[in-house]
Scaffold this motif. Structure first.
Motif, PDB file in Angstrom:
ATOM      1  N   LEU A  50       4.423 -38.849 -72.314  1.00  0.00           N
ATOM      2  CA  LEU A  50       3.312 -38.016 -71.857  1.00  0.00           C
ATOM      3  C   LEU A  50       3.488 -36.589 -72.347  1.00  0.00           C
ATOM      4  CD1 LEU A  50       0.862 -37.525 -69.884  1.00  0.00           C
ATOM      5  CD2 LEU A  50       2.592 -36.908 -68.170  1.00  0.00           C
ATOM      6  N   GLU A  51       2.402 -35.985 -72.774  1.00  0.00           N
ATOM      7  CA  GLU A  51       2.401 -34.554 -73.043  1.00  0.00           C
ATOM      8  C   GLU A  51       1.100 -33.960 -72.540  1.00  0.00           C
ATOM      9  OE1 GLU A  51       2.836 -33.211 -77.138  1.00  0.00           O
ATOM     10  OE2 GLU A  51       3.592 -31.282 -76.428  1.00  0.00           O
ATOM     11  N   LEU A  52       1.198 -32.996 -71.648  1.00  0.00           N
ATOM     12  CA  LEU A  52       0.044 -32.278 -71.124  1.00  0.00           C
ATOM     13  C   LEU A  52       0.055 -30.872 -71.719  1.00  0.00           C
ATOM     14  CD1 LEU A  52       0.144 -33.311 -67.353  1.00  0.00           C
ATOM     15  CD2 LEU A  52      -0.961 -34.461 -69.279  1.00  0.00           C
ATOM     16  N   ARG A  53      -1.099 -30.470 -72.240  1.00  0.00           N
ATOM     17  CA  ARG A  53      -1.163 -29.213 -72.966  1.00  0.00           C
ATOM     18  C   ARG A  53      -1.549 -28.036 -72.063  1.00  0.00           C
ATOM     19  NH1 ARG A  53      -5.127 -30.090 -77.764  1.00  0.00           N
ATOM     20  NH2 ARG A  53      -6.246 -31.348 -76.233  1.00  0.00           N
ATOM     21  N   CYS A  54      -0.987 -26.885 -72.384  1.00  0.00           N
ATOM     22  CA  CYS A  54      -1.290 -25.652 -71.658  1.00  0.00           C
ATOM     23  C   CYS A  54      -1.197 -24.496 -72.640  1.00  0.00           C
ATOM     24  CB  CYS A  54      -0.312 -25.442 -70.504  1.00  0.00           C
ATOM     25  SG  CYS A  54      -0.465 -23.828 -69.696  1.00  0.00           S
ATOM     26  N   ASN A  55      -2.243 -23.698 -72.705  1.00  0.00           N
ATOM     27  CA  ASN A  55      -2.233 -22.480 -73.499  1.00  0.00           C
ATOM     28  C   ASN A  55      -2.516 -21.295 -72.591  1.00  0.00           C
ATOM     29  OD1 ASN A  55      -3.425 -24.721 -75.602  1.00  0.00           O
ATOM     30  ND2 ASN A  55      -2.051 -23.237 -76.563  1.00  0.00           N
TER      31      ASN A  55
END
Lengths: 113, 114
Positions: free
Chosen positions: A19-24
């Motif tokens: 799993l990879e959840l993105r955040c900028n």
């Protein structure tokens, strides 16, 4: 102004998958960054935080996140997802000398068996 | 040690009424912050109190007010309730209110305005 963007509103993965959840984030100085998880109808639980130092931080429940200043990102990862990880995940940034957390809109994670 | 506690758990009010929500921080924590979480959105900052002084205020109308007591517990008051005030209200506490300490959240108070 400080802001956080979570591009993925809803993610579905199979149990055992990575799993990879993105955040900028948008912040002028070195940010303090957090990932929180919220189960339905519950409060927020802190998964991990980045203040300074090593850009790869380890958290609870087998989660980790990597701070990349060049990409203004703080993505959350887990090598093998469990059904109990299904929840809403929030990335947040806090400014200097304040407790004001600025949250993203969240990513809802659904896990299929 | 007990975590952050909030009361009541659920509340139903009518438009125009007033409501008071309560929060007890973790023992030793001197900073309390309040957030509003509307369904389907991330929490929005309302207030921060540290050592009984207001340290920050979010973009909320004057109908929203708060205070912190000598024992560091806190109350959030909302006057003249609107339907749009229906939300989960979260309280968070931290040691020092400077951002570089973890904030611990309570379970929230679910407010429904009819």
């Amino acid at each position: 102004a400080q802001s956080v963007t979570q591009p993925d509103i809803h993610i579905t993965v199979s149990e055992g998958a990575s799993l990879e959840l993105r955040c900028n984030y948008s912040y002028g100085a070195t940010p303090y960054l957090f990932w929180y998880v919220q189960s339905p109808g519950q409060g927020l639980q802190l998964l991990l935080k980045y203040f300074s130092g090593d850009t790869l931080v380890q958290g609870i429940k087998g989660f980790e996140a990597e701070f990349k200043r060049s990409q203004s990102s703080f993505n959350l990862r887990k090598p093998s997802v469990h059904w109990s990880d299904a929840a809403e995940y929030f990335c947040a940034v806090v400014g200097y000398n304040t407790d004001k957390l600025i949250f993203g809109t969240g990513t809802r994670l659904q896990v299929f068996p | 040690d007990a975590g952050v506690t909030q009361s009541p758990t659920h509340l139903i009010k009518t438009r125009g009424q007033q409501v008071t929500l309560r929060c007890s921080p973790i023992s030793g924590h001197k900073s309390v912050s309040w957030y509003q979480q509307v369904l389907g959105q991330g929490p929005q900052f309302i207030f921060q109190y540290y050592e009984k002084e207001e340290r920050g205020r979010g973009n909320f109308p004057d109908r929203f007010s708060a205070r912190q007591f000598p024992n560091y517990s806190s109350e959030l008051n909302v006057n003249a309730l609107l339907l749009g005030d229906s939300a989960l209200y979260l309280c968070a506490s931290s040691l020092a209110g400077t951002g570089n300490y973890e904030q611990y959240f309570g379970p929230g108070t679910r407010l429904t305005v009819t």
